[in-house]
Design a protein around this motif. Structure first.
Motif, PDB file in Angstrom:
ATOM      1  N   LEU A 114       0.820  -1.228   0.000  1.00 35.75           N
ATOM      2  CA  LEU A 114       0.000   0.000   0.000  1.00 35.75           C
ATOM      3  C   LEU A 114       0.851   1.276   0.000  1.00 35.75           C
ATOM      4  CD1 LEU A 114      -2.680  -1.098   2.633  1.00 35.75           C
ATOM      5  CD2 LEU A 114      -3.168  -0.523   0.246  1.00 35.75           C
ATOM      6  N   MET A 115       2.167   1.142  -0.165  1.00 33.43           N
ATOM      7  CA  MET A 115       3.065   2.285   0.010  1.00 33.43           C
ATOM      8  C   MET A 115       2.716   3.505  -0.852  1.00 33.43           C
ATOM      9  SD  MET A 115       5.464   3.632   1.708  1.00 33.43           S
ATOM     10  CE  MET A 115       6.468   2.408   2.540  1.00 33.43           C
ATOM     11  N   PRO A 116       2.459   3.369  -2.167  1.00 32.47           N
ATOM     12  CA  PRO A 116       2.129   4.578  -2.933  1.00 32.47           C
ATOM     13  C   PRO A 116       0.902   5.304  -2.379  1.00 32.47           C
ATOM     14  CG  PRO A 116       2.607   2.743  -4.409  1.00 32.47           C
ATOM     15  CD  PRO A 116       2.509   2.169  -3.027  1.00 32.47           C
ATOM     16  N   ALA A 134       3.399  10.526  -3.965  1.00 34.90           N
ATOM     17  CA  ALA A 134       3.929   9.146  -3.893  1.00 34.90           C
ATOM     18  C   ALA A 134       5.422   9.091  -4.220  1.00 34.90           C
ATOM     19  CB  ALA A 134       3.149   8.243  -4.844  1.00 34.90           C
ATOM     20  N   HIS A 135       6.129  10.204  -4.055  1.00 33.67           N
ATOM     21  CA  HIS A 135       7.552  10.247  -4.394  1.00 33.67           C
ATOM     22  C   HIS A 135       8.364   9.229  -3.578  1.00 33.67           C
ATOM     23  CE1 HIS A 135       6.969  14.695  -5.769  1.00 33.67           C
ATOM     24  NE2 HIS A 135       6.575  13.822  -6.665  1.00 33.67           N
ATOM     25  N   LEU A 136       9.319   8.594  -4.249  1.00 32.10           N
ATOM     26  CA  LEU A 136      10.263   7.642  -3.636  1.00 32.10           C
ATOM     27  C   LEU A 136       9.566   6.482  -2.912  1.00 32.10           C
ATOM     28  CD1 LEU A 136      13.023   9.997  -2.119  1.00 32.10           C
ATOM     29  CD2 LEU A 136      13.002   8.887  -4.347  1.00 32.10           C
ATOM     30  N   SER A 137       8.394   6.073  -3.413  1.00 28.83           N
ATOM     31  CA  SER A 137       7.666   4.978  -2.748  1.00 28.83           C
ATOM     32  C   SER A 137       8.471   3.676  -2.742  1.00 28.83           C
ATOM     33  CB  SER A 137       6.310   4.749  -3.418  1.00 28.83           C
ATOM     34  OG  SER A 137       5.425   5.795  -3.097  1.00 28.83           O
ATOM     35  N   LEU A 138       9.222   3.406  -3.822  1.00 26.74           N
ATOM     36  CA  LEU A 138      10.027   2.189  -3.871  1.00 26.74           C
ATOM     37  C   LEU A 138      11.148   2.235  -2.828  1.00 26.74           C
ATOM     38  CD1 LEU A 138      10.610  -0.536  -5.180  1.00 26.74           C
ATOM     39  CD2 LEU A 138      12.014   0.652  -6.890  1.00 26.74           C
ATOM     40  N   ALA A 183      11.211  -0.043   4.570  1.00 24.45           N
ATOM     41  CA  ALA A 183      10.206  -0.666   5.445  1.00 24.45           C
ATOM     42  C   ALA A 183      10.572  -2.102   5.809  1.00 24.45           C
ATOM     43  CB  ALA A 183       8.832  -0.629   4.780  1.00 24.45           C
ATOM     44  N   LEU A 184      11.385  -2.768   4.985  1.00 27.57           N
ATOM     45  CA  LEU A 184      11.828  -4.131   5.301  1.00 27.57           C
ATOM     46  C   LEU A 184      12.600  -4.191   6.621  1.00 27.57           C
ATOM     47  CD1 LEU A 184      13.004  -5.312   1.767  1.00 27.57           C
ATOM     48  CD2 LEU A 184      11.042  -6.210   3.032  1.00 27.57           C
ATOM     49  N   ILE A 206      19.603   7.772  -3.498  1.00 30.12           N
ATOM     50  CA  ILE A 206      18.946   7.608  -2.192  1.00 30.12           C
ATOM     51  C   ILE A 206      18.516   6.161  -1.937  1.00 30.12           C
ATOM     52  CG2 ILE A 206      16.584   8.132  -2.956  1.00 30.12           C
ATOM     53  CD1 ILE A 206      18.308   9.369   0.287  1.00 30.12           C
ATOM     54  N   MET A 207      18.273   5.388  -2.991  1.00 28.00           N
ATOM     55  CA  MET A 207      17.933   3.975  -2.800  1.00 28.00           C
ATOM     56  C   MET A 207      19.068   3.238  -2.069  1.00 28.00           C
ATOM     57  SD  MET A 207      16.033   1.312  -3.072  1.00 28.00           S
ATOM     58  CE  MET A 207      14.723   1.466  -4.295  1.00 28.00           C
ATOM     59  N   GLY A 208      20.300   3.676  -2.301  1.00 23.21           N
ATOM     60  CA  GLY A 208      21.455   3.064  -1.650  1.00 23.21           C
ATOM     61  C   GLY A 208      21.380   3.160  -0.132  1.00 23.21           C
ATOM     62  N   ALA A 209      20.846   4.280   0.394  1.00 19.03           N
ATOM     63  CA  ALA A 209      20.739   4.458   1.847  1.00 19.03           C
ATOM     64  C   ALA A 209      19.745   3.466   2.440  1.00 19.03           C
ATOM     65  CB  ALA A 209      20.321   5.888   2.170  1.00 19.03           C
ATOM     66  N   SER A 210      18.615   3.244   1.739  1.00 21.58           N
ATOM     67  CA  SER A 210      17.618   2.274   2.209  1.00 21.58           C
ATOM     68  C   SER A 210      18.200   0.861   2.225  1.00 21.58           C
ATOM     69  CB  SER A 210      16.377   2.299   1.306  1.00 21.58           C
ATOM     70  OG  SER A 210      15.564   3.402   1.599  1.00 21.58           O
ATOM     71  N   LEU A 211      18.863   0.493   1.137  1.00 19.58           N
ATOM     72  CA  LEU A 211      19.473  -0.839   1.053  1.00 19.58           C
ATOM     73  C   LEU A 211      20.541  -1.027   2.133  1.00 19.58           C
ATOM     74  CD1 LEU A 211      19.849  -1.252  -2.816  1.00 19.58           C
ATOM     75  CD2 LEU A 211      18.503  -2.733  -1.304  1.00 19.58           C
TER      76      LEU A 211
END
Length: 529
Positions: free
Chosen positions: A337-339, A349-353, A359-360, A408-413
């Motif tokens: 449901l993130m978006p 819905a920016h950066l929902s992925l 969230a993991l 920014i995806m790198g920070a989440s990973l």
């Protein structure tokens, strides 16, 4: 007499758990209206310095009080207890003045390291909160050590209410009086000092009537006491600050990494502000799972004291199974449901992925936290501490490397991978007593089935109704409500049908008795047909 003490301990732990739950919910929820008022860049300004507050208050409200309460509980006479806390107060006063002075003096250097010199005022503002640390840590530690949890609970909840109220006020003044984002941020950070002061009021009676009394009791060596406090006590503080410490690494590396990738300062700050939306979502996702495990801690400790090792393993298994199932369900519910959640709460819905990947971390921090609770009851702290240190090192290295390649995806990973590494370390070194808690009942297969069907049903609902509803905030509210209702229903039905939990485990869940009763009624009606 012994049973009375056990009952008192369990009642106190329940009071603390409820207070902690309220405080965590408040701490997560206020950021949503705050972000809506101040925008992405305003949220970036606040979140860059927030980890300093988070670490300070974890020391004052959780880490040091827990360790002090342990030392207090070991003393037999009231005079010995008072002598101990008087000495600890002196040590913590020196520590708080040194850290306060360090933050005030080196604020420009810290702000520069974060990539934004204007943050110096916020760092200076949050430093005042540290001066209240001795009063809070000693007051809470004394009452917890004498099994009086009410004052501790009141101080925790009042601190959050006052702080949150002032932060929202700062945001409203910013919108109304056309303040700069940094002026607003400085006031929002000063709210932590006001909240800490109000929390201290819960202990006025203790300091006025008891603390400053002259007592006849032997004095412990200040050097030995300082060594204890900053080894065993600091270990508790650091683990309680785990997610905040990971956020602190983000404060020093994310914006600077985006600058290096060619982003303009305004764009980098905006992206960091959107990335920080993950924090309240992760906190809310963790609240129930972590809150549940903490309510079982006294039972766990009691079983160990009674040398009922089979009972200890059973309770540990229940804590892990239920906490993990709740965390997995919450995580994949948020992800699918993130978006819609992102749009509903924050307007787009920016950066929902990126937020979905972050969230993991709910799953891994919940498992780590539950194992930490079990290991704490066994008085084994070093396993989780080394896991924490390893996580911080991995997070720092991966942030620099992955942000350079994936932005920014790198920070989440990096956050998720660092937590997986920490969990791997803990699982490799846990004692035999708590190994093999998932070997019976095909738990993982049943959980995967329940989660997969939940995710798939909600995904299908969104594909069918999404085009009809549209992408506005009101429409997203409808989709989130229907998706959450469908997802929870599917997960519960599959969990009940597959016997994911035993009857005893269902009864321990919030509302579990009602769910079981309703399910049994449905089965009876089917059989009667």
């Amino acid at each position: 007499m012994k049973n009375e003490q056990v009952k008192k301990t369990m009642k106190g732990a329940l009071i603390l758990s409820v207070a902690s739950l309220i405080a965590k919910i408040l701490s997560a929820v206020y950021r949503i209206p705050f972000e809506n008022i101040v925008g992405n860049t305003g949220f970036y300004v606040y979140q860059q310095v927030y980890p300093l507050y988070g670490i300070g208050m974890t020391f004052a409200l959780t880490g040091f009080p827990v360790y002090i309460s342990k030392l207090v509980a070991e003393k037999r006479s009231e005079a010995e207890k008072l002598r101990l806390v008087q000495q600890l107060f002196v040590i913590l006063c020196v520590f708080s003045v040194l850290t306060f002075s360090g933050l005030r003096i080196f604020a420009p250097l810290i702000a520069k390291a974060m990539g934004d010199l204007k943050l110096a005022e916020l760092i200076k503002s949050v430093a005042w909160m540290l001066l209240f640390m001795p009063f809070l840590a000693v007051g809470r530690g004394y009452y917890q050590g004498t099994f009086n949890m009410v004052k501790t609970a009141v101080s925790q909840v009042t601190e959050q209410f006052v702080r949150v109220g002032l932060i929202i006020l700062a945001a409203l003044l910013f919108a109304r009086l056309d303040w700069s984002l940094y002026k607003m941020g400085a006031l929002a950070m000063f709210a932590s000092s006001v909240g800490a002061f109000v929390a201290c009021l819960s202990f006025v009676g203790f300091y006025r009537k008891k603390f400053f009394k002259r007592v006849k009791a032997p004095q412990t060596s200040y050097l030995a006491l300082t060594e204890k406090l900053f080894t065993d006590g600091l270990i508790l503080c650091l683990f309680a600050s785990m997610m905040v410490l990971l956020q602190l690494i983000d404060s020093f590396t994310v914006v600077r990494g985006l600058f290096s990738n060619g982003f303009l300062p305004a764009d980098a700050k905006n992206i960091k502000g959107i990335y920080d939306r993950a924090q309240p979502l992760v906190q809310l996702g963790m609240v129930l799972a972590v809150g549940f495990s903490s309510t079982l801690l006294p039972t766990l400790s009691h079983a160990l004291q009674q040398k009922k090792l089979a009972e200890f393993r059973r309770i540990s298994s229940v804590m892990l199974r239920v906490s993990i199932a709740m965390a997995v369900a919450a995580t994949f519910g948020i992800i699918v449901l993130m978006p819609q959640i992102n749009t509903l709460l924050f307007g787009d819905a920016h950066l929902s992925l990126t937020l979905s990947v972050y969230a993991l971390s709910i799953i891994f921090i919940t498992v780590i936290g539950t194992y930490n609770s079990i290991l704490q009851s066994l008085n084994q702290f070093l396993i989780t501490v080394f896991g924490l240190i390893l996580a911080l090192i991995v997070k720092l290295i991966l942030n620099v490397w992955l942000i350079g390649r994936l932005n920014i995806m790198g920070a989440s990973l990096a956050t998720v991978i660092s937590l997986i590494v920490a969990l791997g370390w803990i699982l490799a070194f846990i004692p035999d007593l708590v190994k093999g808690l998932f070997k019976t009942g095909y738990f993982w297969i049943k959980l995967a089935l329940a989660t997969g069907l939940m995710y798939g049903s909600v995904w299908l609902l969104l594909r069918l109704l999404g085009p009809l509803f549209g992408t506005g905030r009101l429409e997203c509210l409808g989709l989130v409500f229907l998706g959450a209702l469908l997802g929870a229903s599917v997960f519960l039905v599959v969990a009940l049908s597959s016997k994911l939990f035993s009857v005893r485990e269902w009864l321990l869940l919030p509302g579990g008795r009602k769910i079981l009763s309703l399910w049994q009624n449905i089965l009876r009606k089917k059989e009667s047909k």
